[in-house]
Scaffold this motif. Structure first.
Motif, mmCIF file in Angstrom:
data_model
loop_
_atom_site.group_PDB
_atom_site.id
_atom_site.type_symbol
_atom_site.label_atom_id
_atom_site.label_comp_id
_atom_site.label_asym_id
_atom_site.label_seq_id
_atom_site.Cartn_x
_atom_site.Cartn_y
_atom_site.Cartn_z
ATOM 1 N N PRO A 21 -3.115 11.322 2.299
ATOM 2 C CA PRO A 21 -2.513 10.206 3.244
ATOM 3 C C PRO A 21 -0.934 10.575 3.366
ATOM 4 C CG PRO A 21 -3.035 9.601 1.206
ATOM 5 C CD PRO A 21 -3.431 10.609 1.203
ATOM 6 N N TYR A 22 -0.475 10.286 4.806
ATOM 7 C CA TYR A 22 0.929 10.512 4.870
ATOM 8 C C TYR A 22 1.548 9.417 5.655
ATOM 9 C CZ TYR A 22 5.058 12.687 6.678
ATOM 10 O OH TYR A 22 6.390 13.022 7.069
ATOM 11 N N ARG A 23 0.811 8.803 6.586
ATOM 12 C CA ARG A 23 1.365 7.576 7.302
ATOM 13 C C ARG A 23 0.396 6.591 7.403
ATOM 14 N NH1 ARG A 23 6.135 8.922 10.539
ATOM 15 N NH2 ARG A 23 6.634 11.096 10.555
ATOM 16 N N LEU A 82 0.973 -1.193 -0.001
ATOM 17 C CA LEU A 82 -0.158 -0.137 -0.058
ATOM 18 C C LEU A 82 0.841 1.200 0.102
ATOM 19 C CD1 LEU A 82 -1.957 -2.082 0.969
ATOM 20 C CD2 LEU A 82 -3.051 -0.581 2.396
ATOM 21 N N VAL A 83 0.650 2.149 -0.886
ATOM 22 C CA VAL A 83 1.339 3.361 -1.146
ATOM 23 C C VAL A 83 0.374 4.522 -0.742
ATOM 24 C CG1 VAL A 83 2.955 4.927 -2.492
ATOM 25 C CG2 VAL A 83 2.882 2.046 -2.818
ATOM 26 N N ALA A 84 0.825 5.461 0.238
ATOM 27 C CA ALA A 84 0.127 6.678 0.470
ATOM 28 C C ALA A 84 0.569 7.678 -0.554
ATOM 29 C CB ALA A 84 0.228 7.147 1.877
ATOM 30 N N ASN A 85 -0.387 8.002 -1.524
ATOM 31 C CA ASN A 85 -0.011 9.280 -2.440
ATOM 32 C C ASN A 85 -0.562 10.574 -1.712
ATOM 33 O OD1 ASN A 85 1.056 7.568 -4.420
ATOM 34 N ND2 ASN A 85 -0.948 7.094 -5.335
ATOM 35 N N GLN A 86 0.417 11.259 -1.264
ATOM 36 C CA GLN A 86 -0.189 12.546 -0.440
ATOM 37 C C GLN A 86 -0.808 13.434 -1.105
ATOM 38 O OE1 GLN A 86 3.037 14.670 1.736
ATOM 39 N NE2 GLN A 86 1.749 15.410 3.402
ATOM 40 N N THR A 87 0.037 13.820 -2.336
ATOM 41 C CA THR A 87 -0.776 15.001 -3.141
ATOM 42 C C THR A 87 -1.871 14.589 -3.882
ATOM 43 O OG1 THR A 87 1.037 14.522 -4.728
ATOM 44 C CG2 THR A 87 1.401 16.497 -3.029
ATOM 45 N N GLY A 88 -2.076 13.387 -4.256
ATOM 46 C CA GLY A 88 -3.069 12.837 -4.910
ATOM 47 C C GLY A 88 -4.362 12.141 -4.154
ATOM 48 N N LYS A 89 -3.872 12.356 -2.755
ATOM 49 C CA LYS A 89 -5.173 11.846 -2.198
ATOM 50 C C LYS A 89 -5.901 10.694 -2.379
ATOM 51 C CE LYS A 89 -6.722 16.681 -0.429
ATOM 52 N NZ LYS A 89 -7.861 17.437 -0.018
#
Length: 623
Positions: free
Chosen positions: A237-239, A208-215
């Protein structure tokens, strides 16, 4: 009701007679805190001895960000982002606190080192340099850079693959995840995942990868290296934090974008051929969330809420917000220490707050000498939960679980006639007086024997307390050695030293799919009086089964086996005989024999164990 005559849980331990000296407090040995801080263009580490309240300040360059603890070489890593260096601190226990965490080495790495990650074998440490798209590999023993890996743009997070043959690195700038071959330490390929990938977590074959700017969260099938699903979120998402383990684990997703006020709960089914990930709920925590710490049983989440000056408590089973612990300032980070406490830092007030997660109360607050608070690393002298053994008592073992300031243990030994028997103890850890730094663990109680409970062949039987066989005292000043004293009612005494048991040499390399299964006591609620303790190292699990024989006497079995999957395990069921008694008397272990087979399957609704003749549902033992 007499607690010695009944069993309310898998074992109800008799009332404990503590041997602690007058004036001691019910608190476990405290971690030493290493707090990253800064002021006027300089980086600092503030070391806090949480047992005595003593503090000292170490200047480490232009900036400081907390990194991992290297237990093998007793050192801890901090990055100096502004100066392209990693600072290695000497965090060996036993030295004068005035010298603790002194600078051991300053290692020049790449531009803007963002984070430090241990290698699979724990011998090396990987530094992501986001300023020049490289990873510096530091050898722990020599604290020198041995290799530089070219990566994708702006590397930040690193996780292991589920087969231990590769690493994944999230590259914020290129919107990709790079794959690094663990044997050659070179990047072999990239996977496009979305905008601004940050944190990652491996669950079975999925990443699972948190794409922060892509929400959004990208779900990668690591067997094909393809994104198989994308989960849109209302937060950035960040952590990640893993709140439970089953075929459908629930992951807490921390939002860290501007004004994000929600925590997301995401489930993913590891047993599906294609990802069955879904967003279960999003919870508004009333302010900008920064970091999450979990209780030891993962049922509660503690969220640092930056603009609310508080730590919000969530029930992970229901998603409900159950408490709001005010600590003041702007809480930036929160971590769980091995000593059972939580540590939260606040900017504007520049303080460190100690929280008791059991009572959800503030224990103590430390000022950080007018330094701007950053992240925290806890360095613990506490012994860990797991299987322990005495090198002098062949065929015996201690199964110890420490949760917060509670301990539950059983010793697996033999009667004078050579038959295997187990005794159990538990209660509150009782150490240490304020102003005292050692020992770091102290427990005094009574070892009890039980009778007439469920057998290997049958789940029926009402276990009852048979009697106390010995007083027991545990004392430890280091993480790798516990001193044990025993005294029987007849006056017999013995002392020994126990050490962590290596199921496989060196304890095995970290295998992500298995690493989350910490040593744990479990029981069957429908069969009170029995207990099962499993310790996993690498892919190998050692399990001890505390049950009763046909005549009602306490007896035990054990199994050890490796598995390719963390979701299932099969073990031959073995029984030993003829070894030492609780006081270490008798000859060395005489015989072992296989008496059956046992299997374990971890499912969506819990773990199921198949014994000869029946299948039972296991639950974590709460104490």
């Amino acid at each position: 009701m007499d607690s010695k005559k009944t069993l309310a849980a898998w074992l109800l331990v008799p009332t404990l007679a503590f041997w602690g000296a007058a004036g001691t407090v019910n608190a476990q040995g405290r971690d030493i805190l290493l707090q990253a801080a800064s002021k006027s263009g300089k980086g600092y580490v503030v070391a806090i001895d949480n047992a005595t309240g003593a503090t000292r300040e170490i200047e480490v360059g232009k900036s400081a960000s907390a990194g991992p603890v290297d237990r093998r070489y007793s050192q801890t890593y901090f990055t100096d982002y502004d100066d392209g260096k990693v600072i290695v601190l000497d965090t060996a226990f036993g030295q004068d606190f005035a010298k603790f965490a002194s600078v051991k080495a300053t290692v020049t790495v790449g531009k803007q080192p963002w984070s430090v990650w241990p290698s699979l074998d724990q011998e090396k440490f990987l530094v992501t340099n986001e300023g020049d798209a490289t990873i510096s590999v530091i050898e722990g023993k020599t604290a020198t850079v041995t290799q530089t890996i070219s990566t994708c743009s702006t590397p930040r997070w690193i996780v292991y693959g589920n087969d231990a043959s590769r690493y994944f690195v999230s590259c914020y700038g290129s919107g990709t995840v790079g794959i690094i071959d663990a044997a050659t330490m070179t990047m072999t390929s990239e996977i496009a995942v979305g905008k601004g990938p940050e944190a990652m977590i491996t669950l079975g074959k999925f990443l699972l990868v948190a794409n922060q700017t892509g929400k959004e969260i990208a779900v990668i099938d690591t067997t094909t290296n393809k994104v198989v699903k994308t989960l849109p979120l209302s937060i950035s998402p960040y952590r990640f934090r893993l709140s439970n383990l089953s075929v459908k684990p629930t992951v807490l997703v921390l939002g860290n974008g501007t004004g994000d006020k929600k925590i997301a709960y995401v489930q993913i089914d590891q047993s599906e051929a294609d990802s069955a990930a879904t967003v279960v709920r999003e919870i508004d925590v009333g302010g900008t969330s920064r970091q999450i710490a979990l209780s030891s049983n993962r049922e509660k989440a503690f969220v640092a809420v930056y603009d609310a000056g508080s730590i919000v408590v969530l029930n992970n089973l229901t998603g409900a917000m159950t408490n709001n612990i005010l600590i003041g300032g702007n809480p930036r980070s929160i971590v769980a220490g091995n000593d059972g406490f939580l540590y939260a830092t606040s900017r504007t007030t520049n303080t460190m707050t100690v929280i008791d997660p059991e009572n959800e109360t503030v224990v103590k607050t430390y000022p950080l000498t007018d330094r701007t608070a950053g992240n925290t690393t806890t360095v613990s002298p506490m012994p860990a939960s797991g299987l322990w053994y005495s090198p002098h008592l062949s065929g015996t073992a201690y199964a110890i679980q420490i949760a917060g300031r509670n301990i539950h243990l059983a010793t697996f030994v033999y009667r004078a006639d050579g038959s295997p028997v187990w005794y159990v103890a538990g209660g509150r850890l009782s150490t240490l007086a304020e102003g005292t730094s050692t020992p770091v663990l102290e427990f005094s109680g009574t070892l009890a024997e039980y009778k007439n409970g469920p057998t290997l062949a049958s789940g029926t039987g009402q276990a009852a307390w048979l009697g106390d066989v010995a007083k027991i005292r545990l004392s430890a000043a280091t993480a790798n050695q516990v001193n044990v004293w025993l005294e029987t009612p007849s006056g017999g005494t013995n002392s020994t030293t126990i050490k962590p048991y290596e199921i496989i040499p060196g304890g095995g390399e970290a295998v992500p799919e298995f690493a989350s299964y910490t040593p744990l006591w479990t029981w069957v609620q429908a069969e009170p009086g029995t207990g099962y303790f499993a310790d996993t190292q690498g892919r190998t699990t050692f399990t001890v089964y505390a049950m009763y024989d046909a005549s009602g006497r306490a007896t035990w079995y054990y199994g050890v086996a490796s598995s390719d999957s963390a979701l299932s395990l099969a073990q031959p069921l073995m029984q030993a005989s003829g070894g030492p008694t609780v006081l270490g008397l008798s000859s060395p272990l005489q015989a072992t024999e296989q008496v059956g087979n046992v299997s374990l399957v971890r499912g969506q609704n819990g773990s199921y164990m198949t014994l000869p003749g029946r299948t039972v549902r296991l639950s974590g033992f709460r104490f």
